[in-house]
Design an enzyme around this catalytic site. Structure first.
Site, PDB file in Angstrom:
ATOM      1  N   GLY A   1       1.343  -2.502  -8.336  1.00  0.00           N
ATOM      2  CA  GLY A   1       1.743  -1.103  -8.286  1.00  0.00           C
ATOM      3  C   GLY A   1       2.711  -0.882  -7.138  1.00  0.00           C
TER       4      GLY A   1
ATOM      5  CD  GLN B   1       3.945   0.964  -1.766  1.00  0.00           C
ATOM      6  OE1 GLN B   1       3.809   1.194  -2.960  1.00  0.00           O
ATOM      7  NE2 GLN B   1       3.357  -0.055  -1.164  1.00  0.00           N
TER       8      GLN B   1
ATOM      9  CB  CYS C   1      -1.447  -1.561   0.660  1.00  0.00           C
ATOM     10  SG  CYS C   1       0.022  -0.514   0.643  1.00  0.00           S
ATOM     11  CG  LEU C   2       2.922  -4.670  -2.771  1.00  0.00           C
ATOM     12  CD1 LEU C   2       3.955  -4.262  -3.809  1.00  0.00           C
ATOM     13  CD2 LEU C   2       2.869  -6.181  -2.635  1.00  0.00           C
TER      14      LEU C   2
ATOM     15  CG  HIS D   1      -3.073   2.393  -3.325  1.00  0.00           C
ATOM     16  ND1 HIS D   1      -3.846   1.691  -2.413  1.00  0.00           N
ATOM     17  CD2 HIS D   1      -1.784   2.134  -2.994  1.00  0.00           C
ATOM     18  CE1 HIS D   1      -3.044   1.052  -1.569  1.00  0.00           C
ATOM     19  NE2 HIS D   1      -1.782   1.292  -1.903  1.00  0.00           N
ATOM     20  CD  GLU D   2       1.004   2.338  -5.952  1.00  0.00           C
ATOM     21  OE1 GLU D   2       1.692   2.750  -5.011  1.00  0.00           O
ATOM     22  OE2 GLU D   2       0.640   1.160  -6.044  1.00  0.00           O
TER      23      GLU D   2
ATOM     24  CG  HIS E   1       1.868   4.456  -1.151  1.00  0.00           C
ATOM     25  ND1 HIS E   1       1.905   4.123   0.180  1.00  0.00           N
ATOM     26  CD2 HIS E   1       1.296   3.396  -1.771  1.00  0.00           C
ATOM     27  CE1 HIS E   1       1.375   2.925   0.354  1.00  0.00           C
ATOM     28  NE2 HIS E   1       0.998   2.456  -0.810  1.00  0.00           N
TER      29      HIS E   1
HETATM   30 ZN    ZN Z   1       0.062   0.649  -1.251  1.00  0.00          ZN
END
Ligand code: ZN
Length: 180
Positions: free
Chosen positions: A46, A51, A91-92, A133-134, A137
């Site tokens: 995702g 991000q 998380c990235l 989660h997204e 962000h």
């Molecule tokens: Zn994340």
């Protein structure tokens, strides 16, 4: 298509509030393609526009086993449902860190697709967690916000240190959990 740079915590730009997309045109379609390519290359399941330093309410997700079912959510609006569950998340933007986070077990989401058409979706399991989660962000929230100040400081210092010494994305390849 192009690979985009993924911002790493504690980059202040992760706190930006994403703005609604007004028209889903070919330019937005191009951004969606770039975000998808960046997510798959990371690798992740995702990615939110925040991000990659785009202040637009766009999310791409692919929780399928073979990573061949891209889901695009433009201007997503979610309603949390079901019981509260605790899941382990990576998380990235916080590479190498996996922490328990409280989420709703199910969500109802409405969004525009890449074709600009409104759709509704009832999501459960990993997809439901991913969507929550997204969307966090997009609102400038990062999942480590739920941790104590002490733990957050430790993660921040570690990532700053790794970022300086390697000169590239810190902690890459260390995730034991799919990163979102
Ligand atoms: Zn994340």
């Amino acid at each position: 298509m192009a690979l985009l740079e993924i911002l790493v915590y504690p980059d202040p730009r992760l706190r930006n509030q994403a703005l609604p997309v007004e028209v889903v045109d070919t330019a937005i379609g191009g951004l969606v393609d770039d975000m998808a390519q960046t997510m798959y290359a990371a690798p992740g399941i995702g990615l939110a526009a925040t991000q990659v330093n785009l202040t637009k309410r766009i999310v791409v997700i692919d929780t399928s086993e073979h990573q061949d079912q891209l889901q695009v959510f433009i201007n997503p609006v979610i309603t949390g449902m079901g019981e509260q569950i605790e899941t382990e998340e990576g998380c990235l933007s916080v590479p190498g860190v996996v922490v328990p986070v409280k989420r709703h077990s199910e969500v109802q989401v409405s969004a525009l697709g890449k074709d600009g058409k409104l759709f509704e979706l009832h999501a459960t399991g990993l997809l439901a967690v991913c969507i929550q989660h997204e969307v966090d962000h997009l609102d400038g929230k990062v999942f480590v916000d739920c941790l104590s100040q002490l733990k957050r400081d430790r993660i921040r210092k570690q990532l700053l240190r790794e970022g300086r010494s390697s000169g590239k994305t810190p902690g890459q390849g260390k995730e034991s959990q799919p990163a979102i």
